[in-house]
Scaffold this motif. Structure first.
Motif, PDB file in Angstrom:
ATOM      1  N   ILE A  30       0.862  -1.182   0.000  1.00  0.00           N
ATOM      2  CA  ILE A  30       0.000   0.000   0.000  1.00  0.00           C
ATOM      3  C   ILE A  30       0.896   1.228   0.000  1.00  0.00           C
ATOM      4  CG2 ILE A  30      -1.964  -1.136   1.108  1.00  0.00           C
ATOM      5  CD1 ILE A  30      -1.162   0.139   3.733  1.00  0.00           C
ATOM      6  N   LEU A  34      -1.622   6.200   1.955  1.00  0.00           N
ATOM      7  CA  LEU A  34      -2.673   5.393   2.543  1.00  0.00           C
ATOM      8  C   LEU A  34      -2.295   4.975   3.966  1.00  0.00           C
ATOM      9  CD1 LEU A  34      -5.436   4.308   1.897  1.00  0.00           C
ATOM     10  CD2 LEU A  34      -4.387   2.338   0.818  1.00  0.00           C
ATOM     11  N   VAL A  80      -6.829  -3.054   4.674  1.00  0.00           N
ATOM     12  CA  VAL A  80      -6.605  -2.299   3.439  1.00  0.00           C
ATOM     13  C   VAL A  80      -5.572  -2.989   2.555  1.00  0.00           C
ATOM     14  CG1 VAL A  80      -5.737  -0.114   2.523  1.00  0.00           C
ATOM     15  CG2 VAL A  80      -7.350  -0.113   4.406  1.00  0.00           C
ATOM     16  N   TYR A  84      -6.533  -3.845  -1.070  1.00  0.00           N
ATOM     17  CA  TYR A  84      -5.793  -3.037  -2.053  1.00  0.00           C
ATOM     18  C   TYR A  84      -4.949  -3.922  -2.951  1.00  0.00           C
ATOM     19  CZ  TYR A  84      -3.233   1.021  -3.841  1.00  0.00           C
ATOM     20  OH  TYR A  84      -2.696   1.988  -4.651  1.00  0.00           O
TER      21      TYR A  84
END
Length: 89
Positions: A30, A34, A80, A84
């Protein structure tokens, strides 16, 4: 909110997000922005939860609040990074 408050939130979010990434095993694909966003949100959520439990204002370093913030950041990074990474491939 003043500029100094925004900069402080970004720096604190970077630190909390980085600590959250360290807690999560494996590589997280990521971007840094983020990680900062997750860190800022985790710091806010950790502070709210600590306040709800009455441990936000203690003498000295608020270890429980800090642990909550890092825990929320780790959960956020794990969630995430999982979504992601799948979305990008």
């Amino acid at each position: 909110m003043e500029v100094s408050g925004i900069l402080t939130a970004i720096i604190f979010g970077l630190i909390i997000g980085a600590l959250g990434r360290l807690v999560v095993p494996g590589k997280q694909n990521i971007p840094i922005w983020l990680t900062i966003l997750i860190g800022v949100l985790a710091a806010l959520l950790g502070t709210i939860v600590a306040g709800a439990f009455g441990v936000a204002e203690t003498p000295g370093i608020d270890w429980i609040e800090l642990a909550l913030q890092i825990g929320f950041a780790a959960i956020g990074v794990a969630v995430v990074a999982g979504t992601y990474g799948r979305r990008r491939h």
